[in-house]
Design a protein around this motif. Structure first.
Motif, PDB file in Angstrom:
ATOM      1  N   ASP A   1      25.287  45.831  59.133  1.00 19.22           N
ATOM      2  CA  ASP A   1      26.141  45.627  57.792  1.00 19.22           C
ATOM      3  C   ASP A   1      27.358  46.526  58.237  1.00 19.22           C
ATOM      4  OD1 ASP A   1      24.772  48.173  57.958  1.00 19.22           O
ATOM      5  OD2 ASP A   1      25.116  48.386  55.825  1.00 19.22           O
TER       6      ASP A   1
ATOM      7  N   THR B   1      29.544  44.026  60.431  1.00 21.21           N
ATOM      8  CA  THR B   1      29.838  42.925  59.804  1.00 21.21           C
ATOM      9  C   THR B   1      31.166  43.339  58.916  1.00 21.21           C
ATOM     10  OG1 THR B   1      27.583  42.178  59.589  1.00 21.21           O
ATOM     11  CG2 THR B   1      29.261  41.246  58.134  1.00 21.21           C
ATOM     12  N   LYS B   2      30.965  44.461  58.250  1.00 22.14           N
ATOM     13  CA  LYS B   2      32.399  44.845  57.427  1.00 22.14           C
ATOM     14  C   LYS B   2      33.648  45.100  58.459  1.00 22.14           C
ATOM     15  CE  LYS B   2      29.577  47.439  54.062  1.00 22.14           C
ATOM     16  NZ  LYS B   2      29.470  48.640  53.629  1.00 22.14           N
TER      17      LYS B   2
ATOM     18  N   ALA C   1      34.069  43.719  61.338  1.00 20.84           N
ATOM     19  CA  ALA C   1      34.463  42.382  61.781  1.00 20.84           C
ATOM     20  C   ALA C   1      35.373  41.847  60.734  1.00 20.84           C
ATOM     21  CB  ALA C   1      33.327  41.553  62.270  1.00 20.84           C
ATOM     22  N   ALA C   2      34.904  41.915  59.234  1.00 21.84           N
ATOM     23  CA  ALA C   2      35.613  40.916  58.511  1.00 21.84           C
ATOM     24  C   ALA C   2      37.136  41.539  58.340  1.00 21.84           C
ATOM     25  CB  ALA C   2      34.787  41.179  57.211  1.00 21.84           C
TER      26      ALA C   2
ATOM     27  N   LYS D   1      37.338  38.581  61.803  1.00 21.70           N
ATOM     28  CA  LYS D   1      36.452  37.850  62.435  1.00 21.70           C
ATOM     29  C   LYS D   1      35.248  37.699  61.797  1.00 21.70           C
ATOM     30  CE  LYS D   1      39.017  38.717  66.073  1.00 21.70           C
ATOM     31  NZ  LYS D   1      39.652  37.541  66.956  1.00 21.70           N
ATOM     32  N   THR D   2      34.304  36.783  62.273  1.00 24.01           N
ATOM     33  CA  THR D   2      32.971  36.683  61.672  1.00 24.01           C
ATOM     34  C   THR D   2      31.784  37.045  62.801  1.00 24.01           C
ATOM     35  OG1 THR D   2      32.816  34.379  62.136  1.00 24.01           O
ATOM     36  CG2 THR D   2      33.737  35.142  59.757  1.00 24.01           C
ATOM     37  N   LEU D   3      30.742  37.432  62.462  1.00 28.52           N
ATOM     38  CA  LEU D   3      29.712  37.684  63.408  1.00 28.52           C
ATOM     39  C   LEU D   3      28.559  36.566  63.220  1.00 28.52           C
ATOM     40  CD1 LEU D   3      29.495  41.620  63.244  1.00 28.52           C
ATOM     41  CD2 LEU D   3      30.698  40.144  64.779  1.00 28.52           C
ATOM     42  N   ALA D   4      27.897  36.223  64.495  1.00 29.89           N
ATOM     43  CA  ALA D   4      26.810  35.470  64.366  1.00 29.89           C
ATOM     44  C   ALA D   4      25.673  36.329  65.609  1.00 29.89           C
ATOM     45  CB  ALA D   4      26.930  34.081  65.117  1.00 29.89           C
TER      46      ALA D   4
END
Length: 114
Positions: free
Chosen positions: A45, A48-49, A51-52, A56-59
């Motif tokens: 989490d 993800t924060k 990256a945003a 960017k986005t994560l997969a």
């Protein structure tokens, strides 16, 4: 390239300070500092924060033999001390996202393999 190096590179490319990134991501400055300096592996989490905030986005992706990597076991079977933090994070993510389970499990080796 390590996750810490990628975060630092992206942050510097955008001209952000660690404090700027922390504010944009909604996490503490010490957390960003520990992650970038390799003293802490970010939780999903938190990553993800970050990256945003970096645009960017994560997969999630899983490598072959993910449990071996988490347990610090090499492909020849030599064992090391498990990285309990990574193992717990992995288990937490599989619990939160059961649809990822199949991707996280490596195919069983053939009976002929050494």
């Amino acid at each position: 390239m390590s996750i810490s190096a990628m975060i630092r590179t992206e942050r510097e490319t955008l001209g952000l300070s660690m404090r700027d990134l922390a504010a944009l991501a909604g996490v503490s400055y010490p957390t960003i500092s520990r992650i970038e300096n390799g003293h802490e592996d970010p939780r999903w989490d938190t990553l993800t924060k970050i990256a945003a905030a970096l645009g960017k986005t994560l997969a999630p992706t899983f490598e072959t033999r993910p449990i071996l990597r988490l347990a610090d076991i090499d492909v020849d079977g030599a064992t090391g001390e498990p990285d309990w933090t990574r193992l717990r994070s992995f288990a937490d993510q599989i619990t939160l996202h059961p649809e990822w389970t199949a991707a996280a499990i490596a195919d069983a080796p053939s009976p002929d393999s050494p």
